[in-house]
Design a protein around this motif. Structure first.
Motif, PDB file in Angstrom:
ATOM      1  N   CYS A  28      -0.830   5.260   4.485  1.00 41.69           N
ATOM      2  CA  CYS A  28      -0.471   5.921   5.739  1.00 41.69           C
ATOM      3  C   CYS A  28      -1.026   7.337   5.780  1.00 41.69           C
ATOM      4  O   CYS A  28      -0.779   8.138   4.889  1.00 41.69           O
ATOM      5  N   CYS A  30      -0.369   9.402   8.385  1.00 42.52           N
ATOM      6  CA  CYS A  30       0.362  10.237   9.354  1.00 42.52           C
ATOM      7  C   CYS A  30       0.514  11.634   8.772  1.00 42.52           C
ATOM      8  O   CYS A  30       0.455  11.840   7.555  1.00 42.52           O
ATOM      9  N   CYS A  33       3.108  12.150   6.013  1.00 42.42           N
ATOM     10  CA  CYS A  33       2.734  11.652   4.691  1.00 42.42           C
ATOM     11  C   CYS A  33       1.762  12.590   3.993  1.00 42.42           C
ATOM     12  O   CYS A  33       1.786  12.713   2.768  1.00 42.42           O
TER      13      CYS A  33
HETATM   14 ZN   LIG Z   1       3.094   8.205   7.071  1.00 41.98          ZN
END
Ligand SMILES: [Zn+2]
Ligand SMILES: [Zn+2]
Length: 141
Positions: A28, A30, A33
């Motif tokens: 991930c 994002c 993260c």
């Molecule tokens: Zn994430």
């Protein structure tokens, strides 16, 4: 995959186990993260919450993710290792940070998500299905 699946934080104060193998694993990108994984994508291994046990105290932090989900993230208060993430709307599943598993080999990602948030130098495996943002719920996949 042999079970149980076990893991711990960096200092060993928190230990956990799952009686069932994971549902999937994904990388991930994002923005949240990136904070929690020193700038790279995080590898999250998704387990069913049923059959999960943990020993040792964890601290937690709640925040709303880019997906809109309210996330509860748990850490070791002594060494700071990020361990678990749970979307409050999806209590049957939880995400474990792959680095905390005793055997990281089982955490090979099957997809990459939030690639639109990756920095230009970020490596996205071209052989994996990728999603620019949040994919559908795990329970639907
Ligand atoms: Zn994430
Ligand atoms: Zn620790």
């Amino acid at each position: 995959m042999p079970t149980p699946i076990t893991g711990r934080c960096f200092c060993g104060a928190v230990r956990f186990r799952f009686d069932q193998p994971p549902v999937t694993a994904r990388a991930c990108w994002c923005r949240d993260c990136q904070y929690l994984s020193s700038g790279n994508a995080s590898v999250g291994v998704i387990f069913r919450t049923r059959g999960f046990t943990v020993t040792g105290e964890t601290s937690e932090y709640l925040s709303r993710a880019d997906s809109g989900a309210m996330m509860r993230r748990r850490f070791c208060p002594a060494c700071g290792t990020p361990l678990f993430s749970e979307a409050l709307e999806e209590p049957n599943y939880m995400v474990v940070r792959a680095g905390a598993l005793d055997d990281p080999e089982i955490a090979r990602p099957e997809s990459v998500i939030w690639t639109a948030s990756a920095p230009r130098w970020g490596h996205v495996d071209p052989d994996l299905p990728a999603s620019p943002g949040q994919p559908g719920p795990v329970s639907a996949s």
